[in-house]
Design a protein around this motif. Structure first.
Motif, PDB file in Angstrom:
ATOM      1  N   LYS A 176      -2.137  -8.907 -28.259  1.00 12.69           N
ATOM      2  CA  LYS A 176      -1.567  -7.621 -27.868  1.00 12.69           C
ATOM      3  C   LYS A 176      -0.054  -7.651 -28.045  1.00 12.69           C
ATOM      4  O   LYS A 176       0.586  -8.685 -27.836  1.00 12.69           O
ATOM      5  N   ARG A 177       0.522  -6.507 -28.389  1.00 17.49           N
ATOM      6  CA  ARG A 177       1.976  -6.440 -28.552  1.00 17.49           C
ATOM      7  C   ARG A 177       2.689  -6.781 -27.254  1.00 17.49           C
ATOM      8  O   ARG A 177       3.755  -7.404 -27.259  1.00 17.49           O
ATOM      9  N   ALA A 178       2.084  -6.387 -26.128  1.00 14.45           N
ATOM     10  CA  ALA A 178       2.719  -6.638 -24.836  1.00 14.45           C
ATOM     11  C   ALA A 178       2.814  -8.124 -24.518  1.00 14.45           C
ATOM     12  O   ALA A 178       3.572  -8.521 -23.622  1.00 14.45           O
ATOM     13  N   ALA A 179       2.068  -8.957 -25.244  1.00 15.39           N
ATOM     14  CA  ALA A 179       2.077 -10.390 -24.956  1.00 15.39           C
ATOM     15  C   ALA A 179       3.301 -11.095 -25.522  1.00 15.39           C
ATOM     16  O   ALA A 179       3.632 -12.208 -25.089  1.00 15.39           O
ATOM     17  N   TYR A 180       3.993 -10.466 -26.485  1.00  9.45           N
ATOM     18  CA  TYR A 180       5.098 -11.154 -27.146  1.00  9.45           C
ATOM     19  C   TYR A 180       6.303 -11.361 -26.226  1.00  9.45           C
ATOM     20  O   TYR A 180       6.992 -12.376 -26.326  1.00  9.45           O
ATOM     21  N   GLY A 181       6.559 -10.415 -25.333  1.00 13.19           N
ATOM     22  CA  GLY A 181       7.686 -10.565 -24.425  1.00 13.19           C
ATOM     23  C   GLY A 181       7.533 -11.762 -23.504  1.00 13.19           C
ATOM     24  O   GLY A 181       8.415 -12.644 -23.463  1.00 13.19           O
ATOM     25  N   PRO A 182       6.433 -11.846 -22.738  1.00 18.10           N
ATOM     26  CA  PRO A 182       6.228 -13.032 -21.891  1.00 18.10           C
ATOM     27  C   PRO A 182       6.184 -14.330 -22.687  1.00 18.10           C
ATOM     28  O   PRO A 182       6.696 -15.358 -22.233  1.00 18.10           O
ATOM     29  N   TRP A 183       5.574 -14.291 -23.876  1.00 17.80           N
ATOM     30  CA  TRP A 183       5.518 -15.494 -24.714  1.00 17.80           C
ATOM     31  C   TRP A 183       6.934 -15.975 -25.039  1.00 17.80           C
ATOM     32  O   TRP A 183       7.249 -17.162 -24.882  1.00 17.80           O
ATOM     33  N   GLN A 242       0.480 -19.632 -20.687  1.00 14.64           N
ATOM     34  CA  GLN A 242       0.615 -18.949 -21.977  1.00 14.64           C
ATOM     35  C   GLN A 242      -0.297 -19.581 -23.028  1.00 14.64           C
ATOM     36  O   GLN A 242      -0.960 -18.876 -23.799  1.00 14.64           O
TER      37      GLN A 242
END
Length: 256
Positions: A176-183, A242
Motif C-alpha cells: 500500500k502507498r500508505a506503508a512507505y512513510g512508516p517504512w 516492518q
C-alpha cells in the motif's frame, strides 16, 4: 491476457508432483524448511517448482549445476516470497553459481571518478540486469546455520526484491502507498542507529555491512530477520514489525 496465460501455466506447474529427491534436498540443506508449518511447506514447494521452471542456472568456474544446487538455492530464495503476492522475481533470468569465492573483475569507479579493474572477491551479487551470482560453498554455509545472521541467498534475493521498482534504495514494492512513510521512518532511524553504534564501538544485531547504504541495510536486515529474529525483535521492535508486515512471516515465533 499475458498475465492470464502466465497464471494458468503456473497453476499447472504447481500441480506437478514434487520429486522425492528434492524433498530430501530440502530436509538436508535447508533446515529452515523443517521449521515451517505444513501449509507453508506446501506453498514453498509450489514456489520452488515455479522458480525452477522459469529461471536458468549456469555453472561457472568449472562447476556442474545439479538438482542439489538448483533446489537449495531456489528454496532459500522462495522463503522470501511465502504468504506474499509476488511475481516470483520477474526481473530475474539466470542464476550464475561458482564453486566458491570468486573474483569480480568488472570495472568499477572509485572516489574521484577513477575507473579500476583490480578485482574484488565475492560470495554473491545481485545485478540489475536479471542476474544473481552466488558461491556454492557460501550458499551451503548460510543455509546450514540458521542462527548466525548470514545467508548469501537471502541477502542477494532481498536485493532482487528491492530493485523490482527500478531502484536499489532499500525500499521494495510495498502493498500500500500508505506503508512507505512508516517504512522510511523506521528503517531510516534504524540505519542511523547502526551508524551511531558502529561509530561508538557498540555491539549490533545488524551486520556492519548494512552501514554501506540503505540497499545493503535492507539486505542484511532481511538476513537478521530470518536468522536472528528474536534478537532483532528485542533490540529493534519497530524494525522487526516492518519486516514482519512486509514478509508476512513471524520467524521469532517459529520453533527452534
Amino acid at each position: 491476457m499475458l498475465g492470464f496465460f502466465k497464471e494458468r501455466r503456473r497453476k499447472a506447474v504447481r500441480g506437478r508432483p514434487f520429486p522425492p529427491a528434492w524433498e530430501g534436498i530440502l530436509s538436508e540443506n535447508v533446515p529452515y524448511f523443517g521449521r515451517l508449518a505444513p501449509e507453508d511447506q506446501d506453498e514453498l514447494r509450489g514456489l520452488v517448482l515455479i522458480f525452477l521452471d522459469e529461471k536458468r542456472f549456469e555453472g561457472c568456474g568449472g562447476l556442474d549445476v545439479d538438482d542439489e544446487i538448483r533446489v537449495t538455492i531456489a528454496a532459500q530464495a522462495c522463503i522470501l516470497l511465502l504468504n506474499r503476492a509476488s511475481d516470483v522475481y520477474p526481473d530475474l533470468e539466470v542464476v550464475l553459481v561458482y564453486p566458491s569465492t570468486y573474483v569480480d573483475r568488472r570495472p568499477r569507479t572509485i572516489e574521484g571518478g577513477i575507473v579500476v579493474e583490480d578485482g574484488e572477491t565475492r560470495l554473491g551479487e545481485s545485478w540489475g540486469r536479471g542476474v544473481v551470482v552466488l558461491a556454492w560453498d557460501a550458499v551451503l554455509r548460510g543455509a546450514a546455520d540458521v542462527r548466525d545472521g548470514h545467508n548469501v541467498v537471502l541477502h542477494e534475493f532481498a536485493h532482487q526484491l528491492d530493485t523490482e521498482d527500478g531502484a536499489a534504495d532499500g525500499a521494495p514494492v510495498l502493498p500500500k502507498r500508505a506503508a512507505y512513510g512508516p517504512w522510511a521512518r523506521v528503517l531510516g532511524a534504524a540505519y542511523d542507529g547502526l551508524l551511531r553504534d558502529l561509530a561508538s564501538g557498540d555491539r549490533t544485531v545488524i551486520d556492519s555491512y548494512g552501514a554501506k547504504n540503505p540497499a545493503e541495510f535492507f539486505a542484511v536486515v532481511t538476513e537478521a530477520f530470518f536468522e536472528r529474529p528474536r534478537a532483532l525483535r528485542a533490540r529493534h521492535p519497530a524494525l522487526y514489525e516492518q519486516m514482519r508486515d512486509f514478509y508476512q512471516q513471524d520467524p521469532a515465533e517459529l520453533s527452534c
